[in-house]
Design a protein around this motif. Structure first.
Motif, PDB file in Angstrom:
ATOM      1  N   ARG A  94       6.980  -9.982  -7.984  1.00  0.00           N
ATOM      2  CA  ARG A  94       5.643  -9.528  -7.577  1.00  0.00           C
ATOM      3  C   ARG A  94       5.663  -8.981  -6.150  1.00  0.00           C
ATOM      4  O   ARG A  94       5.004  -7.984  -5.844  1.00  0.00           O
ATOM      5  CB  ARG A  94       4.648 -10.692  -7.686  1.00  0.00           C
ATOM      6  N   HIS A  95       6.480  -9.572  -5.301  1.00  0.00           N
ATOM      7  CA  HIS A  95       6.551  -9.163  -3.885  1.00  0.00           C
ATOM      8  C   HIS A  95       7.140  -7.760  -3.760  1.00  0.00           C
ATOM      9  O   HIS A  95       6.557  -6.896  -3.095  1.00  0.00           O
ATOM     10  CB  HIS A  95       7.393 -10.185  -3.110  1.00  0.00           C
ATOM     11  N   ILE A  96       8.260  -7.504  -4.448  1.00  0.00           N
ATOM     12  CA  ILE A  96       8.882  -6.181  -4.352  1.00  0.00           C
ATOM     13  C   ILE A  96       7.995  -5.136  -5.026  1.00  0.00           C
ATOM     14  O   ILE A  96       7.917  -3.998  -4.564  1.00  0.00           O
ATOM     15  CB  ILE A  96      10.313  -6.184  -4.934  1.00  0.00           C
ATOM     16  N   ARG A  97       7.259  -5.530  -6.076  1.00  0.00           N
ATOM     17  CA  ARG A  97       6.353  -4.549  -6.730  1.00  0.00           C
ATOM     18  C   ARG A  97       5.187  -4.204  -5.803  1.00  0.00           C
ATOM     19  O   ARG A  97       4.756  -3.049  -5.739  1.00  0.00           O
ATOM     20  CB  ARG A  97       5.830  -5.075  -8.059  1.00  0.00           C
ATOM     21  N   HIS A  98       4.689  -5.182  -5.077  1.00  0.00           N
ATOM     22  CA  HIS A  98       3.593  -4.908  -4.130  1.00  0.00           C
ATOM     23  C   HIS A  98       4.068  -3.938  -3.060  1.00  0.00           C
ATOM     24  O   HIS A  98       3.348  -2.991  -2.685  1.00  0.00           O
ATOM     25  CB  HIS A  98       3.098  -6.223  -3.502  1.00  0.00           C
ATOM     26  N   ARG A  99       5.317  -4.130  -2.595  1.00  0.00           N
ATOM     27  CA  ARG A  99       5.888  -3.241  -1.579  1.00  0.00           C
ATOM     28  C   ARG A  99       6.174  -1.859  -2.166  1.00  0.00           C
ATOM     29  O   ARG A  99       5.972  -0.843  -1.502  1.00  0.00           O
ATOM     30  CB  ARG A  99       7.156  -3.862  -1.000  1.00  0.00           C
ATOM     31  N   ALA A 100       6.580  -1.805  -3.437  1.00  0.00           N
ATOM     32  CA  ALA A 100       6.806  -0.525  -4.105  1.00  0.00           C
ATOM     33  C   ALA A 100       5.497   0.261  -4.195  1.00  0.00           C
ATOM     34  O   ALA A 100       5.454   1.463  -3.906  1.00  0.00           O
ATOM     35  CB  ALA A 100       7.384  -0.753  -5.497  1.00  0.00           C
ATOM     36  N   CYS A 101       4.415  -0.431  -4.527  1.00  0.00           N
ATOM     37  CA  CYS A 101       3.111   0.242  -4.615  1.00  0.00           C
ATOM     38  C   CYS A 101       2.646   0.690  -3.231  1.00  0.00           C
ATOM     39  O   CYS A 101       2.052   1.770  -3.088  1.00  0.00           O
ATOM     40  CB  CYS A 101       2.091  -0.696  -5.261  1.00  0.00           C
ATOM     41  N   ALA A 102       2.955  -0.110  -2.196  1.00  0.00           N
ATOM     42  CA  ALA A 102       2.610   0.276  -0.820  1.00  0.00           C
ATOM     43  C   ALA A 102       3.385   1.529  -0.423  1.00  0.00           C
ATOM     44  O   ALA A 102       2.838   2.435   0.227  1.00  0.00           O
ATOM     45  CB  ALA A 102       2.906  -0.868   0.136  1.00  0.00           C
ATOM     46  N   LEU A 103       4.652   1.617  -0.839  1.00  0.00           N
ATOM     47  CA  LEU A 103       5.461   2.803  -0.552  1.00  0.00           C
ATOM     48  C   LEU A 103       4.859   4.031  -1.233  1.00  0.00           C
ATOM     49  O   LEU A 103       4.675   5.079  -0.606  1.00  0.00           O
ATOM     50  CB  LEU A 103       6.906   2.597  -1.014  1.00  0.00           C
ATOM     51  N   LYS A 104       4.474   3.877  -2.508  1.00  0.00           N
ATOM     52  CA  LYS A 104       3.865   4.995  -3.248  1.00  0.00           C
ATOM     53  C   LYS A 104       2.609   5.490  -2.528  1.00  0.00           C
ATOM     54  O   LYS A 104       2.455   6.687  -2.274  1.00  0.00           O
ATOM     55  CB  LYS A 104       3.503   4.537  -4.663  1.00  0.00           C
ATOM     56  N   ASP A 105       1.735   4.554  -2.159  1.00  0.00           N
ATOM     57  CA  ASP A 105       0.471   4.922  -1.515  1.00  0.00           C
ATOM     58  C   ASP A 105       0.706   5.536  -0.139  1.00  0.00           C
ATOM     59  O   ASP A 105       0.020   6.483   0.260  1.00  0.00           O
ATOM     60  CB  ASP A 105      -0.435   3.689  -1.383  1.00  0.00           C
ATOM     61  N   THR A 106       1.706   5.005   0.603  1.00  0.00           N
ATOM     62  CA  THR A 106       1.965   5.488   1.961  1.00  0.00           C
ATOM     63  C   THR A 106       2.502   6.913   1.937  1.00  0.00           C
ATOM     64  O   THR A 106       2.063   7.769   2.707  1.00  0.00           O
ATOM     65  CB  THR A 106       2.948   4.550   2.685  1.00  0.00           C
TER      66      THR A 106
END
Ligand SMILES: COC(=O)[C@H](Cc1ccco1)c1ccncc1
Length: 130
Positions: A94-106
């Motif tokens: 869940r942690h790496i997926r949250h960071r992956a989504c943050a990367l997409k949005d950024t």
């Protein structure tokens, strides 16, 4: 001609700047280098097109990208791969997926705020002309 090379040089400067800013963001540490295949032996059985921020930078310097859209296809692989390889409900995934989504949005926010659509149109015209 020379003016085209000036446009592509400016594209590389922009893409390098974006990629370096992402690499400095502590949330994206796991995305800065290729996933270590010794650490994760099955990674290449699951992920057919690995990508990371250091490889993006190498690709930029090797003139792989003539448009921002081409760069985005590789940049999107980074977070897409992370969502695909880490699908479980455990906290690590869940942690790496949250960071992956943050990367997409950024990435999308930076391009929305800092990329002129006329500039990308000129890059697309150069690409079609080659
Ligand atoms: C983009 O990074 C990854 O997909 C690896 C996969 C991974 C699994 C075990 C070791 O590494 C990752 C790294 C850090 N935290 C979660 C997953």
């Amino acid at each position: 001609e020379e003016q085209e090379e000036d446009v592509l040089r400016e594209l590389r400067l922009f893409l390098r700047n974006v990629t370096e800013r992402l690499s400095l963001d502590r949330r994206f540490k796991a995305f800065t280098r290729p996933v270590d295949i010794e650490e994760v032996p099955d990674y290449l059985m699951v992920i057919k097109k690995p990508m990371d921020l250091s490889t993006l930078l190498t690709n930029i310097d090797e003139h792989k990208y003539v448009t921002v859209s081409e760069f985005m296809l590789d940049a999107d692989l980074i977070w897409q791969n992370a969502l695909e390889y880490n699908p479980d409900s455990d906290p690590m995934d869940r942690h790496i997926r949250h960071r992956a989504c943050a990367l997409k949005d950024t990435v999308r926010a930076i391009l929305r705020d800092e990329l002129d659509e006329d500039f990308e149109r000129v890059c697309e015209e150069i690409k079609e002309s080659r």
